[in-house]
Design a protein around this motif. Sequence first.
Motif, PDB file in Angstrom:
ATOM      1  N   UNK A  39      20.140  11.161   2.136  1.00  0.00           N
ATOM      2  CA  UNK A  39      20.776  12.331   2.726  1.00  0.00           C
ATOM      3  C   UNK A  39      20.747  12.193   4.250  1.00  0.00           C
ATOM      4  N   UNK A  40      21.859  12.491   4.869  1.00  0.00           N
ATOM      5  CA  UNK A  40      21.955  12.365   6.319  1.00  0.00           C
ATOM      6  C   UNK A  40      22.599  13.610   6.904  1.00  0.00           C
ATOM      7  N   UNK A  41      22.002  14.173   7.949  1.00  0.00           N
ATOM      8  CA  UNK A  41      22.548  15.319   8.666  1.00  0.00           C
ATOM      9  C   UNK A  41      22.472  15.051  10.162  1.00  0.00           C
ATOM     10  N   UNK A  42      23.551  15.289  10.866  1.00  0.00           N
ATOM     11  CA  UNK A  42      23.565  15.107  12.319  1.00  0.00           C
ATOM     12  C   UNK A  42      24.296  16.274  12.967  1.00  0.00           C
ATOM     13  N   UNK A  43      23.828  16.663  14.145  1.00  0.00           N
ATOM     14  CA  UNK A  43      24.419  17.779  14.881  1.00  0.00           C
ATOM     15  C   UNK A  43      24.423  17.452  16.368  1.00  0.00           C
ATOM     16  N   UNK A  44      25.398  17.997  17.079  1.00  0.00           N
ATOM     17  CA  UNK A  44      25.482  17.775  18.520  1.00  0.00           C
ATOM     18  C   UNK A  44      26.136  18.977  19.186  1.00  0.00           C
ATOM     19  N   UNK A  45      25.641  19.340  20.364  1.00  0.00           N
ATOM     20  CA  UNK A  45      26.199  20.425  21.162  1.00  0.00           C
ATOM     21  C   UNK A  45      26.291  19.971  22.607  1.00  0.00           C
ATOM     22  N   UNK A  46      27.467  20.123  23.229  1.00  0.00           N
ATOM     23  CA  UNK A  46      27.686  19.760  24.632  1.00  0.00           C
ATOM     24  C   UNK A  46      28.236  20.956  25.393  1.00  0.00           C
ATOM     25  N   UNK A  47      27.693  21.217  26.568  1.00  0.00           N
ATOM     26  CA  UNK A  47      28.176  22.284  27.445  1.00  0.00           C
ATOM     27  C   UNK A  47      28.306  21.718  28.856  1.00  0.00           C
ATOM     28  N   UNK A  48      29.464  21.926  29.506  1.00  0.00           N
ATOM     29  CA  UNK A  48      29.711  21.437  30.865  1.00  0.00           C
ATOM     30  C   UNK A  48      30.195  22.581  31.747  1.00  0.00           C
ATOM     31  N   UNK A  49      29.738  22.562  32.990  1.00  0.00           N
ATOM     32  CA  UNK A  49      30.205  23.490  34.017  1.00  0.00           C
ATOM     33  C   UNK A  49      30.836  22.687  35.146  1.00  0.00           C
ATOM     34  N   UNK A  50      32.059  23.064  35.537  1.00  0.00           N
ATOM     35  CA  UNK A  50      32.753  22.395  36.635  1.00  0.00           C
ATOM     36  C   UNK A  50      33.032  23.429  37.735  1.00  0.00           C
ATOM     37  N   UNK A  51      32.673  23.055  38.966  1.00  0.00           N
ATOM     38  CA  UNK A  51      32.809  23.984  40.089  1.00  0.00           C
ATOM     39  C   UNK A  51      33.469  23.276  41.268  1.00  0.00           C
ATOM     40  N   UNK A  52      34.579  23.797  41.731  1.00  0.00           N
ATOM     41  CA  UNK A  52      35.273  23.272  42.907  1.00  0.00           C
ATOM     42  C   UNK A  52      34.853  24.095  44.115  1.00  0.00           C
ATOM     43  N   UNK A  53      33.919  23.566  44.890  1.00  0.00           N
ATOM     44  CA  UNK A  53      33.421  24.309  46.046  1.00  0.00           C
ATOM     45  C   UNK A  53      34.492  24.427  47.118  1.00  0.00           C
ATOM     46  N   UNK A  54      35.173  23.330  47.404  1.00  0.00           N
ATOM     47  CA  UNK A  54      36.322  23.311  48.309  1.00  0.00           C
ATOM     48  C   UNK A  54      37.367  22.375  47.701  1.00  0.00           C
ATOM     49  N   UNK A  55      38.445  22.172  48.413  1.00  0.00           N
ATOM     50  CA  UNK A  55      39.476  21.252  47.929  1.00  0.00           C
ATOM     51  C   UNK A  55      38.976  19.810  47.894  1.00  0.00           C
ATOM     52  N   UNK A  56      37.924  19.518  48.649  1.00  0.00           N
ATOM     53  CA  UNK A  56      37.421  18.142  48.735  1.00  0.00           C
ATOM     54  C   UNK A  56      36.051  17.943  48.114  1.00  0.00           C
TER      55      UNK A  56
END
Length: 398
Positions: A39-56
């Motif tokens: 028997x095999x069970x696998x789980x995964x959770x990914x969370x990302x935050x992207x922040x543009x402080x300025x145009x550069x």
Amino acid sequence: QFSFKGFSYLGESLKISYDGFHAGSILSLQDNPFYKKQKRNSSELNVDLEYSQTEKLFHRGGFKLFGLNISDDSRSLPVSFGLGDKDSNVKKKSFDYEVSWDYSENFKIFSIMDYSYYSGEKKETAKFPSNKESFKSDEGRFRGGVSKKEESEFLRGFRVRLNWDFHYVLSLKNFSGGEFYSAYRMKNFLVGVNFSQSGKVLDFSDAYLTNDLSDFILELKRIKENKSFGFVEYELPDSLKTSLKAGKNVEFGKYVFYKTKDCLYLPTQIDVGYEFVDFEIYLPLKKMVQIGGLITYRNYDRNDIPYLPKYLANANLKFYRKNFSIELRAHYSSNMQANEKGDKIPFQRRLDLIYYHTVFRQFDFRLEVRNLEDRELTYRENFYLPGRQILFGTRMNF
């Protein structure tokens, strides 16, 4: 199995993305002398935050949770074997942070830091005292680099990228590497070279499959790779795209399992090198048909390693309209050695069909049929993949 994926904007400059999956399976191990069911069970959770402080100036951070559990039900064996049911599990927690900065019209600078913590346990219950093994370890990586933009005034037409990489793993020697990439555009052609030295930890799921299901090893193993190649790309706007790569690759510490004359699978890390040639093509036709393909040839410097095909090919044909698409994907791998005795696994071919339909703009439906021909497929000795599979899912946009 099921999966989910989505993203949301928390203001004009902040975006959150998330995805995850859970998969469970039960395998009957007909050819395994010790275990009858797994028997095999696998789980995964990914969370990302992207922040543009300025145009550069851009920031990104995220974390990942991964878990894998494998349970083996033993056969009725004499006490002298000392074997019983096995239960193995491993967990991984990862955090990473990336910052990139458009330093000027010519250059871009970036840096990435990530950290992973591993924990695991393997229990084996015999008819006499049980055996229990556990481990904890961590991994860190610090990467960065600078790249020159092709359209900049300084050395116009040249692309240049220079990266560095430092890799730390508990109980292993530290590793440092990097990459150099340079290319020059001549009208519709892009010609360049790439040299890199990289290191990574072998993924537990890959190690488990490489092991031919015979055991689950709780240990971090590093694979190092030196790669150099030249390439030529040709592109017509909104039309034909092709690329040709040729070079040399050496993998240090490649993780393999040998099947000996005594029918035992023994793990080992070896060095293997190969020359390779890749050809890729993409061709859209009449704005509603797409054709693509990739062909790979590898000439290995040794012939005693199992499960290494010399030829690999992937192709796809896609027809799409405003609210639906139909895609046919084909996969091929040439025959390959299965063990030290010289047994061969014949060539493998698989066809997949994907249908995608949009309803009411905010609701999408997806149907996927894998192994359309219901062929008996195996890429590992005594490990057969499922026959025809039907998967479906939905997506809602708010």
